[in-house]
Design a protein around this motif. Structure first.
Motif, PDB file in Angstrom:
ATOM      1  N   TRP A  42       0.841  -1.199   0.000  1.00 41.53           N
ATOM      2  CA  TRP A  42       0.000   0.000   0.000  1.00 41.53           C
ATOM      3  C   TRP A  42       0.871   1.242   0.000  1.00 41.53           C
ATOM      4  CZ3 TRP A  42      -3.242  -2.788  -1.735  1.00 41.53           C
ATOM      5  CH2 TRP A  42      -3.972  -3.775  -1.084  1.00 41.53           C
ATOM      6  N   ARG A  43       1.955   1.176   0.760  1.00 44.98           N
ATOM      7  CA  ARG A  43       2.830   2.347   0.799  1.00 44.98           C
ATOM      8  C   ARG A  43       3.441   2.633  -0.573  1.00 44.98           C
ATOM      9  NH1 ARG A  43       5.533   2.136   5.563  1.00 44.98           N
ATOM     10  NH2 ARG A  43       6.688   0.345   4.815  1.00 44.98           N
ATOM     11  N   VAL A  44       3.908   1.599  -1.256  1.00 42.92           N
ATOM     12  CA  VAL A  44       4.492   1.796  -2.585  1.00 42.92           C
ATOM     13  C   VAL A  44       3.453   2.409  -3.522  1.00 42.92           C
ATOM     14  CG1 VAL A  44       5.496   0.651  -4.594  1.00 42.92           C
ATOM     15  CG2 VAL A  44       6.131  -0.081  -2.291  1.00 42.92           C
ATOM     16  N   LEU A  45       2.251   1.863  -3.497  1.00 40.86           N
ATOM     17  CA  LEU A  45       1.205   2.368  -4.390  1.00 40.86           C
ATOM     18  C   LEU A  45       0.781   3.775  -4.008  1.00 40.86           C
ATOM     19  CD1 LEU A  45      -0.909  -0.905  -4.703  1.00 40.86           C
ATOM     20  CD2 LEU A  45       0.231   0.278  -6.576  1.00 40.86           C
ATOM     21  N   ARG A  46       0.709   4.056  -2.717  1.00 40.81           N
ATOM     22  CA  ARG A  46       0.286   5.375  -2.268  1.00 40.81           C
ATOM     23  C   ARG A  46       1.349   6.416  -2.575  1.00 40.81           C
ATOM     24  NH1 ARG A  46       1.651   6.394   2.625  1.00 40.81           N
ATOM     25  NH2 ARG A  46       1.166   4.277   3.292  1.00 40.81           N
ATOM     26  N   GLU A  47       2.610   6.115  -2.240  1.00 43.02           N
ATOM     27  CA  GLU A  47       3.668   7.109  -2.422  1.00 43.02           C
ATOM     28  C   GLU A  47       3.993   7.347  -3.893  1.00 43.02           C
ATOM     29  OE1 GLU A  47       6.925   5.949   0.051  1.00 43.02           O
ATOM     30  OE2 GLU A  47       5.914   6.596   1.883  1.00 43.02           O
ATOM     31  N   SER A  48       3.663   6.399  -4.743  1.00 45.03           N
ATOM     32  CA  SER A  48       3.866   6.619  -6.177  1.00 45.03           C
ATOM     33  C   SER A  48       2.688   7.380  -6.773  1.00 45.03           C
ATOM     34  CB  SER A  48       4.046   5.289  -6.897  1.00 45.03           C
ATOM     35  OG  SER A  48       2.861   4.527  -6.821  1.00 45.03           O
ATOM     36  N   GLY A  49       1.610   7.508  -6.003  1.00 44.58           N
ATOM     37  CA  GLY A  49       0.457   8.268  -6.472  1.00 44.58           C
ATOM     38  C   GLY A  49      -0.603   7.441  -7.161  1.00 44.58           C
ATOM     39  N   VAL A  50      -0.477   6.122  -7.107  1.00 41.33           N
ATOM     40  CA  VAL A  50      -1.444   5.275  -7.804  1.00 41.33           C
ATOM     41  C   VAL A  50      -2.754   5.175  -7.034  1.00 41.33           C
ATOM     42  CG1 VAL A  50      -1.900   2.942  -8.652  1.00 41.33           C
ATOM     43  CG2 VAL A  50       0.361   3.967  -8.959  1.00 41.33           C
ATOM     44  N   ILE A  51      -2.681   5.064  -5.721  1.00 38.97           N
ATOM     45  CA  ILE A  51      -3.911   4.889  -4.951  1.00 38.97           C
ATOM     46  C   ILE A  51      -4.063   5.989  -3.908  1.00 38.97           C
ATOM     47  CG2 ILE A  51      -3.830   2.396  -5.220  1.00 38.97           C
ATOM     48  CD1 ILE A  51      -3.011   2.282  -2.214  1.00 38.97           C
ATOM     49  N   ASN A  52      -5.285   6.102  -3.432  1.00 30.92           N
ATOM     50  CA  ASN A  52      -5.593   6.986  -2.316  1.00 30.92           C
ATOM     51  C   ASN A  52      -6.066   6.118  -1.156  1.00 30.92           C
ATOM     52  OD1 ASN A  52      -7.672   8.817  -0.711  1.00 30.92           O
ATOM     53  ND2 ASN A  52      -6.227  10.147  -1.762  1.00 30.92           N
ATOM     54  N   GLN A  53      -5.661   6.509   0.057  1.00 28.45           N
ATOM     55  CA  GLN A  53      -6.116   5.811   1.256  1.00 28.45           C
ATOM     56  C   GLN A  53      -6.883   6.794   2.118  1.00 28.45           C
ATOM     57  OE1 GLN A  53      -2.214   4.030   2.420  1.00 28.45           O
ATOM     58  NE2 GLN A  53      -3.389   2.204   2.892  1.00 28.45           N
ATOM     59  N   ARG A  54      -8.137   6.482   2.386  1.00 29.44           N
ATOM     60  CA  ARG A  54      -9.003   7.374   3.140  1.00 29.44           C
ATOM     61  C   ARG A  54      -9.484   6.647   4.390  1.00 29.44           C
ATOM     62  NH1 ARG A  54     -14.517   8.520   3.421  1.00 29.44           N
ATOM     63  NH2 ARG A  54     -15.080   6.833   2.002  1.00 29.44           N
ATOM     64  N   ALA A  55      -9.324   7.326   5.524  1.00 29.25           N
ATOM     65  CA  ALA A  55      -9.728   6.709   6.784  1.00 29.25           C
ATOM     66  C   ALA A  55     -11.240   6.713   6.900  1.00 29.25           C
ATOM     67  CB  ALA A  55      -9.099   7.461   7.947  1.00 29.25           C
ATOM     68  N   SER A  56     -11.765   5.585   7.330  1.00 32.02           N
ATOM     69  CA  SER A  56     -13.206   5.472   7.562  1.00 32.02           C
ATOM     70  C   SER A  56     -13.418   4.470   8.676  1.00 32.02           C
ATOM     71  CB  SER A  56     -13.910   5.027   6.284  1.00 32.02           C
ATOM     72  OG  SER A  56     -15.253   4.698   6.561  1.00 32.02           O
ATOM     73  N   GLY A  57     -13.763   4.994   9.835  1.00 32.77           N
ATOM     74  CA  GLY A  57     -13.915   4.093  10.976  1.00 32.77           C
ATOM     75  C   GLY A  57     -12.603   3.406  11.267  1.00 32.77           C
ATOM     76  N   ARG A  58     -12.644   2.107  11.427  1.00 32.95           N
ATOM     77  CA  ARG A  58     -11.385   1.417  11.726  1.00 32.95           C
ATOM     78  C   ARG A  58     -10.749   0.827  10.476  1.00 32.95           C
ATOM     79  NH1 ARG A  58     -13.683  -3.472  15.473  1.00 32.95           N
ATOM     80  NH2 ARG A  58     -15.705  -3.573  14.479  1.00 32.95           N
ATOM     81  N   THR A  59     -11.191   1.242   9.329  1.00 32.87           N
ATOM     82  CA  THR A  59     -10.574   0.752   8.093  1.00 32.87           C
ATOM     83  C   THR A  59     -10.029   1.919   7.284  1.00 32.87           C
ATOM     84  OG1 THR A  59     -12.403   0.914   6.543  1.00 32.87           O
ATOM     85  CG2 THR A  59     -12.428  -0.948   8.062  1.00 32.87           C
ATOM     86  N   LEU A  60      -9.111   1.589   6.367  1.00 28.69           N
ATOM     87  CA  LEU A  60      -8.640   2.557   5.378  1.00 28.69           C
ATOM     88  C   LEU A  60      -9.216   2.113   4.040  1.00 28.69           C
ATOM     89  CD1 LEU A  60      -4.874   3.153   6.253  1.00 28.69           C
ATOM     90  CD2 LEU A  60      -6.779   4.727   6.534  1.00 28.69           C
ATOM     91  N   LEU A  61      -9.928   3.013   3.407  1.00 29.84           N
ATOM     92  CA  LEU A  61     -10.535   2.673   2.125  1.00 29.84           C
ATOM     93  C   LEU A  61      -9.577   3.052   1.003  1.00 29.84           C
ATOM     94  CD1 LEU A  61     -14.213   3.784   2.763  1.00 29.84           C
ATOM     95  CD2 LEU A  61     -13.263   1.468   2.720  1.00 29.84           C
ATOM     96  N   LEU A  62      -9.321   2.086   0.136  1.00 29.72           N
ATOM     97  CA  LEU A  62      -8.402   2.289  -0.979  1.00 29.72           C
ATOM     98  C   LEU A  62      -9.184   2.602  -2.242  1.00 29.72           C
ATOM     99  CD1 LEU A  62      -5.884  -0.667  -0.607  1.00 29.72           C
ATOM    100  CD2 LEU A  62      -6.011   1.483   0.642  1.00 29.72           C
ATOM    101  N   SER A  63      -8.674   3.541  -3.021  1.00 32.84           N
ATOM    102  CA  SER A  63      -9.261   3.792  -4.329  1.00 32.84           C
ATOM    103  C   SER A  63      -8.167   4.225  -5.288  1.00 32.84           C
ATOM    104  CB  SER A  63     -10.341   4.883  -4.239  1.00 32.84           C
ATOM    105  OG  SER A  63      -9.785   6.067  -3.702  1.00 32.84           O
TER     106      SER A  63
END
Lengths: 111, 111
Positions: free
Chosen positions: A57-78
């Motif tokens: 997730w970190r590789v994908l997030r830091e490269s700008g491919v995905i977004n991680q959004r906090a929602s309750g006790r989960t992180l939603l990926l898009s």
DNA sequence: GTAACTGTACGACGATCCACGTACATTCCC
DNA sequence: GGGAATGTACGTGGATCGTCGTACAGTTAC
């Protein structure tokens, strides 16, 4: 859950995106997210430990491919479709179209 | 010079191509070769040792991005345009178009 | 033949990648 | 509050990457 760091649209670099997608697990994630919608971290890939997933997730997030959004006790990926399409027009479409079943045959292959 | 091993068109894998192009030096080589024509190994990049170049030629060759043809005492490099376009239609065009000067700013940057 | 030129092969080194287990922080629910 | 659920943080170990120096093989030119 805390909001992790994301690059701005302008900070997304082509090489980082290509490197991020040069791994079968992460390419697989791209395919899933390209369908649209948001997924919790644990709902996309299995057969891998949680800490390994966090790494990807970190590789994908830091490269700008995905977004991680906090929602309750989960992180939603898009998928950051709009940002990627704006920055590299057509790239995601071409990659998705190029990733044929022959390539996707063995998701957990010998590597 | 001996003829090195190249993958057939069908053996070219998307992930390998993306990984190969996820390095600034190799992306730079793609840009140069995309202009067309053949170049000796030593005529594309400088500021790097011969053995380092050999390493990058291998990555590019084994991923199917370039062809190496023996000619006299040099190996002529060329882009496998037709094979890449046949296998992944539009990919190379999109990548070349996406690789803006902003990305290419520092070819020999801190990495 | 012999020297120069072009590039590979091999081995070494540090850095990064990838997978994991464990520990911890946050949230939900009772 | 206490326990369960979701994920991250941290450290570890093995594999691969990226760079280099040195040695060597094939070709050209004298």
């Amino acid at each position: 859950m805390s909001e992790p760091h994301h690059p701005t649209r302008d900070q997304i670099r082509l090489e980082a995106v290509l490197t991020a997608l040069g791994h079968p697990l992460r390419m697989n994630v791209l395919q899933v997210l390209a369908e649209g919608g948001e997924y919790p971290c644990g709902a996309i890939v299995d057969g891998v430990s949680k800490s390994t997933l966090t790494h990807h997730w970190r590789v994908l997030r830091e490269s700008g491919v995905i977004n991680q959004r906090a929602s309750g006790r989960t992180l939603l990926l898009s998928l950051r479709r709009e940002d990627l399409d704006a920055r590299f027009p057509g790239l995601i479409d071409v990659i998705l179209a190029s990733y044929t079943p022959a390539d996707a045959a063995e998701p957990a292959e010998t590597r």
